[in-house]
Design a protein around this motif. Sequence first.
Motif, short mmCIF file in Angstrom:
data_model
loop_
_atom_site.label_atom_id
_atom_site.label_comp_id
_atom_site.label_asym_id
_atom_site.label_seq_id
_atom_site.Cartn_x
_atom_site.Cartn_y
_atom_site.Cartn_z
N LYS A 28 0.85 -1.19 0.00
CA LYS A 28 0.00 0.00 0.00
C LYS A 28 0.88 1.24 0.00
O LYS A 28 1.71 1.41 0.90
N GLU A 29 0.74 2.07 -1.03
CA GLU A 29 1.49 3.33 -1.06
C GLU A 29 0.72 4.39 -0.30
O GLU A 29 -0.50 4.47 -0.38
N ALA A 30 1.46 5.20 0.44
CA ALA A 30 0.85 6.27 1.22
C ALA A 30 0.21 7.29 0.30
O ALA A 30 0.70 7.57 -0.80
N THR A 31 -0.89 7.86 0.75
CA THR A 31 -1.55 8.96 0.06
C THR A 31 -0.95 10.25 0.60
O THR A 31 -0.85 10.43 1.82
N GLN A 37 2.28 12.17 4.26
CA GLN A 37 1.91 10.85 3.75
C GLN A 37 1.02 10.17 4.78
O GLN A 37 1.35 10.14 5.96
N GLN A 38 -0.10 9.62 4.32
CA GLN A 38 -1.04 9.04 5.26
C GLN A 38 -1.42 7.63 4.83
O GLN A 38 -1.70 7.38 3.65
N VAL A 39 -1.44 6.71 5.81
CA VAL A 39 -1.83 5.33 5.56
C VAL A 39 -2.67 4.85 6.74
O VAL A 39 -2.32 5.11 7.89
N VAL A 53 3.76 -1.31 3.59
CA VAL A 53 3.44 0.08 3.32
C VAL A 53 4.66 0.75 2.69
O VAL A 53 5.78 0.56 3.16
N LEU A 63 0.56 7.38 10.28
CA LEU A 63 -0.07 6.07 10.24
C LEU A 63 -1.28 6.14 11.17
O LEU A 63 -1.14 6.48 12.34
#
Length: 135
Positions: A28-31, A37-39, A53, A63
């Motif tokens: 999953k790539e961070a948005t 950057q958010q995950v 991630v 995170l």
Amino acid sequence: MKKLLILNLFFLGIVGCVAPKADSAPPKEATITANVQQVHIDGGAYFFKPNHVIVKVNIPVELIVKVESGLIPHNFVIQAPEAGIMVKESLSSDAKTIRFTPKAVGKYPFYCSHGLPFVKSHRERGMEGLIEVVE
């Protein structure tokens, strides 16, 4: 006393029989929003999802981590001082935001460090993942 011993053995038997949920999903790539950057990471009976991630170096990371409701306590640990990431947070069903800025490219494990004596730890049961920091 005998009833307490039987109850404890029963509980350990239930805990020992819970199978980990494997995450075969791609990383999953961070948005990235507003230069952060958010995950979102969900956890539960011996799993984190996603368990891989991808974030970028030198950009702040958030995170948002939570676990399923239950009696078994969990935490979230990353021990990567070489990347400027040192995290050890207790988790609950309420989302917790964990913030850091990765300072080095590399792959760094995250995991739950909980466990009981004489049985596999949560990490050994599959409650672990990987933060991959890229350029």
